[in-house]
Design a protein around this motif. Sequence first.
Motif, PDB file in Angstrom:
ATOM      1  N   SER A  38       0.816  -1.215   0.000  1.00 17.33           N
ATOM      2  CA  SER A  38       0.000   0.000   0.000  1.00 17.33           C
ATOM      3  C   SER A  38       0.850   1.265   0.000  1.00 17.33           C
ATOM      4  N   LYS A  39       2.025   1.195   0.607  1.00 16.12           N
ATOM      5  CA  LYS A  39       2.882   2.385   0.638  1.00 16.12           C
ATOM      6  C   LYS A  39       3.353   2.758  -0.766  1.00 16.12           C
ATOM      7  N   ASN A  40       3.260   1.809  -1.695  1.00 19.97           N
ATOM      8  CA  ASN A  40       3.657   2.080  -3.076  1.00 19.97           C
ATOM      9  C   ASN A  40       2.496   2.581  -3.921  1.00 19.97           C
ATOM     10  N   ARG A  41       1.291   2.622  -3.336  1.00 18.27           N
ATOM     11  CA  ARG A  41       0.122   3.101  -4.065  1.00 18.27           C
ATOM     12  C   ARG A  41      -0.180   4.534  -3.631  1.00 18.27           C
ATOM     13  N   VAL A  42      -0.359   5.394  -4.616  1.00 15.86           N
ATOM     14  CA  VAL A  42      -0.565   6.814  -4.332  1.00 15.86           C
ATOM     15  C   VAL A  42      -1.867   7.289  -4.970  1.00 15.86           C
ATOM     16  N   LYS A  43      -2.664   8.005  -4.196  1.00 17.36           N
ATOM     17  CA  LYS A  43      -3.920   8.567  -4.690  1.00 17.36           C
ATOM     18  C   LYS A  43      -3.644   9.931  -5.309  1.00 17.36           C
ATOM     19  N   VAL A  44      -4.014  10.085  -6.573  1.00 16.31           N
ATOM     20  CA  VAL A  44      -3.773  11.337  -7.297  1.00 16.31           C
ATOM     21  C   VAL A  44      -5.087  11.811  -7.922  1.00 16.31           C
ATOM     22  N   THR A  45      -5.448  13.047  -7.634  1.00 12.72           N
ATOM     23  CA  THR A  45      -6.668  13.628  -8.210  1.00 12.72           C
ATOM     24  C   THR A  45      -6.282  14.680  -9.239  1.00 12.72           C
ATOM     25  N   LEU A  46      -6.759  14.477 -10.464  1.00 15.38           N
ATOM     26  CA  LEU A  46      -6.495  15.388 -11.565  1.00 15.38           C
ATOM     27  C   LEU A  46      -7.812  16.042 -11.961  1.00 15.38           C
ATOM     28  N   ILE A  47      -7.835  17.366 -11.978  1.00 14.14           N
ATOM     29  CA  ILE A  47      -9.072  18.135 -12.076  1.00 14.14           C
ATOM     30  C   ILE A  47      -9.511  18.385 -13.518  1.00 14.14           C
ATOM     31  N   GLU A  48     -10.835  18.363 -13.731  1.00 18.03           N
ATOM     32  CA  GLU A  48     -11.396  18.685 -15.044  1.00 18.03           C
ATOM     33  C   GLU A  48     -10.952  20.086 -15.466  1.00 18.03           C
ATOM     34  N   GLY A  49     -10.533  20.196 -16.718  1.00 16.93           N
ATOM     35  CA  GLY A  49     -10.115  21.503 -17.218  1.00 16.93           C
ATOM     36  C   GLY A  49      -8.639  21.784 -17.078  1.00 16.93           C
ATOM     37  N   TRP A  50      -7.910  20.901 -16.381  1.00 17.86           N
ATOM     38  CA  TRP A  50      -6.462  21.083 -16.287  1.00 17.86           C
ATOM     39  C   TRP A  50      -5.813  20.729 -17.621  1.00 17.86           C
ATOM     40  N   THR A  51      -4.681  21.361 -17.887  1.00 22.88           N
ATOM     41  CA  THR A  51      -3.918  21.071 -19.092  1.00 22.88           C
ATOM     42  C   THR A  51      -2.900  19.963 -18.816  1.00 22.88           C
ATOM     43  N   ILE A  52      -2.244  19.505 -19.870  1.00 23.12           N
ATOM     44  CA  ILE A  52      -1.187  18.507 -19.736  1.00 23.12           C
ATOM     45  C   ILE A  52      -0.110  18.996 -18.767  1.00 23.12           C
ATOM     46  N   ASN A  53       0.264  20.259 -18.867  1.00 25.34           N
ATOM     47  CA  ASN A  53       1.298  20.806 -17.990  1.00 25.34           C
ATOM     48  C   ASN A  53       0.881  20.748 -16.518  1.00 25.34           C
ATOM     49  N   GLN A  54      -0.391  21.031 -16.248  1.00 26.82           N
ATOM     50  CA  GLN A  54      -0.880  20.977 -14.866  1.00 26.82           C
ATOM     51  C   GLN A  54      -0.929  19.539 -14.367  1.00 26.82           C
ATOM     52  N   PHE A  55      -1.313  18.614 -15.229  1.00 23.01           N
ATOM     53  CA  PHE A  55      -1.277  17.193 -14.874  1.00 23.01           C
ATOM     54  C   PHE A  55       0.152  16.786 -14.518  1.00 23.01           C
ATOM     55  N   ALA A  56       1.089  17.198 -15.369  1.00 29.22           N
ATOM     56  CA  ALA A  56       2.500  16.833 -15.170  1.00 29.22           C
ATOM     57  C   ALA A  56       3.019  17.354 -13.842  1.00 29.22           C
ATOM     58  N   GLU A  57       2.645  18.578 -13.501  1.00 27.86           N
ATOM     59  CA  GLU A  57       3.117  19.175 -12.245  1.00 27.86           C
ATOM     60  C   GLU A  57       2.559  18.439 -11.032  1.00 27.86           C
ATOM     61  N   GLU A  58       1.267  18.089 -11.084  1.00 26.48           N
ATOM     62  CA  GLU A  58       0.645  17.364  -9.966  1.00 26.48           C
ATOM     63  C   GLU A  58       1.252  15.978  -9.814  1.00 26.48           C
ATOM     64  N   LEU A  59       1.480  15.295 -10.917  1.00 28.15           N
ATOM     65  CA  LEU A  59       2.075  13.955 -10.882  1.00 28.15           C
ATOM     66  C   LEU A  59       3.527  14.009 -10.396  1.00 28.15           C
ATOM     67  N   LYS A  60       4.208  15.075 -10.726  1.00 32.20           N
ATOM     68  CA  LYS A  60       5.582  15.244 -10.251  1.00 32.20           C
ATOM     69  C   LYS A  60       5.600  15.387  -8.731  1.00 32.20           C
ATOM     70  N   GLN A  61       4.650  16.154  -8.219  1.00 32.26           N
ATOM     71  CA  GLN A  61       4.582  16.361  -6.765  1.00 32.26           C
ATOM     72  C   GLN A  61       4.200  15.085  -6.032  1.00 32.26           C
ATOM     73  N   LYS A  62       3.252  14.327  -6.582  1.00 35.17           N
ATOM     74  CA  LYS A  62       2.741  13.149  -5.885  1.00 35.17           C
ATOM     75  C   LYS A  62       3.591  11.898  -6.125  1.00 35.17           C
ATOM     76  N   LEU A  63       4.126  11.752  -7.334  1.00 34.69           N
ATOM     77  CA  LEU A  63       4.822  10.509  -7.695  1.00 34.69           C
ATOM     78  C   LEU A  63       6.294  10.705  -8.065  1.00 34.69           C
ATOM     79  N   LYS A  64       6.731  11.971  -8.062  1.00 34.04           N
ATOM     80  CA  LYS A  64       8.127  12.283  -8.417  1.00 34.04           C
ATOM     81  C   LYS A  64       8.468  11.855  -9.843  1.00 34.04           C
ATOM     82  N   ILE A  65       7.492  11.917 -10.742  1.00 38.11           N
ATOM     83  CA  ILE A  65       7.768  11.555 -12.132  1.00 38.11           C
ATOM     84  C   ILE A  65       8.601  12.657 -12.784  1.00 38.11           C
ATOM     85  N   ASP A  66       9.131  12.348 -13.969  1.00 37.26           N
ATOM     86  CA  ASP A  66       9.832  13.338 -14.768  1.00 37.26           C
ATOM     87  C   ASP A  66       8.780  14.086 -15.587  1.00 37.26           C
TER      88      ASP A  66
END
Length: 342
Positions: free
Chosen positions: A111-139
């Motif tokens: 479970s510690k490897n599972r992360v809940k991420v909420t991506l909001i309607e109307g967000w752009t790709i860049n906003q998705f990328a920023e949220e995923l970077k914060q939550k999952l440390k993606i590139d």
Amino acid sequence: MPDNKFTIHTPYKLAGGITLVLSILVLILYSVILNWKIDCEDPGSLITIPKGSSAGAVARLLKSESCLENESIFKLALTLTMKNRRIIPGRYNFKGISSIRQVVKMITSQSKNRVKVTLIEGWTINQFAEELKQKLKIDSYEFIRLCKDFNFIHSLGIDAPSLEGFLFPDTYILIRTYTEEDIVKIMVNQFKYHMKQVQKDAGVNFNIREITTLASIIQGEAVFADEMATISSVYHNRLKQQMLLQADPTIQYILPGRSRRLYNKDLKIDNPYNTYKYKGLPPGPINNPGQAALAAAANPVDSGYLYFVANGEGRHVFSRTNEEHNQAKLELKRKRRQKRKI
């Protein structure tokens, strides 16, 4: 003089050849089994795996939930990955999950490897990328690059200049070890799942790209979902009459930085996304719309409206003629002046 060269006898050659062939067959089987497609009837619903569940029990559960057709394939996948005794009990949803490999990875990850991420309607790709970077440390740069990679986009069956609009906004449970490509595929799969229903109920002859593009504009205009179908009718009516859409969100999309007040000079920017300058829909979506906006784009209400103006409280005033529209704007200005005096 004796021959000292090393000679491999025929039986050993045959055994080595058989071993090689078997190894190749096992690898092929491994790949086929793990990439076996699944398609849950309702991927958003939660499926509870009880404590102590065996591989067979989980296979039967997934089949009963219309996520799995062949129980044996799933059990074999767990055996091949040696994870049939590592099933973790809990509640799972299968949003965006499209292969046996993804299911196995999800239900056997701590479970510690599972992360809940909420991506909001109307967000752009860049906003998705920023949220995923914060939550999952993606590139985030790699995420954005993939979303604009022509070959990758078309390998997913999407006909568009980018994946803007085709990443479904939702709450996801993601594994920390997912790659940027894994995450993009999950979101596109979720988009496709919802788009199936939208197309099934569509009342207009629009293709997927057109529905999604219009939905993104509606998403950018609407605050309340109950107005979306009416806003959609305005744009459909303008398209039918070959009028400019004159949609402010398309101007915001081509301006750098955050949304701001628009000026007349902004409306003159020479860009194919400028709906004040070019007729018809822009080349592609301007954000990632949600289910309500997609449904509204495909099913506008029947109205004679050609104009609308924001009332300053999140809603809009709709008009059929330019005269009505100008009168509505004057009335709203008058009300705003009165509020300032209070």
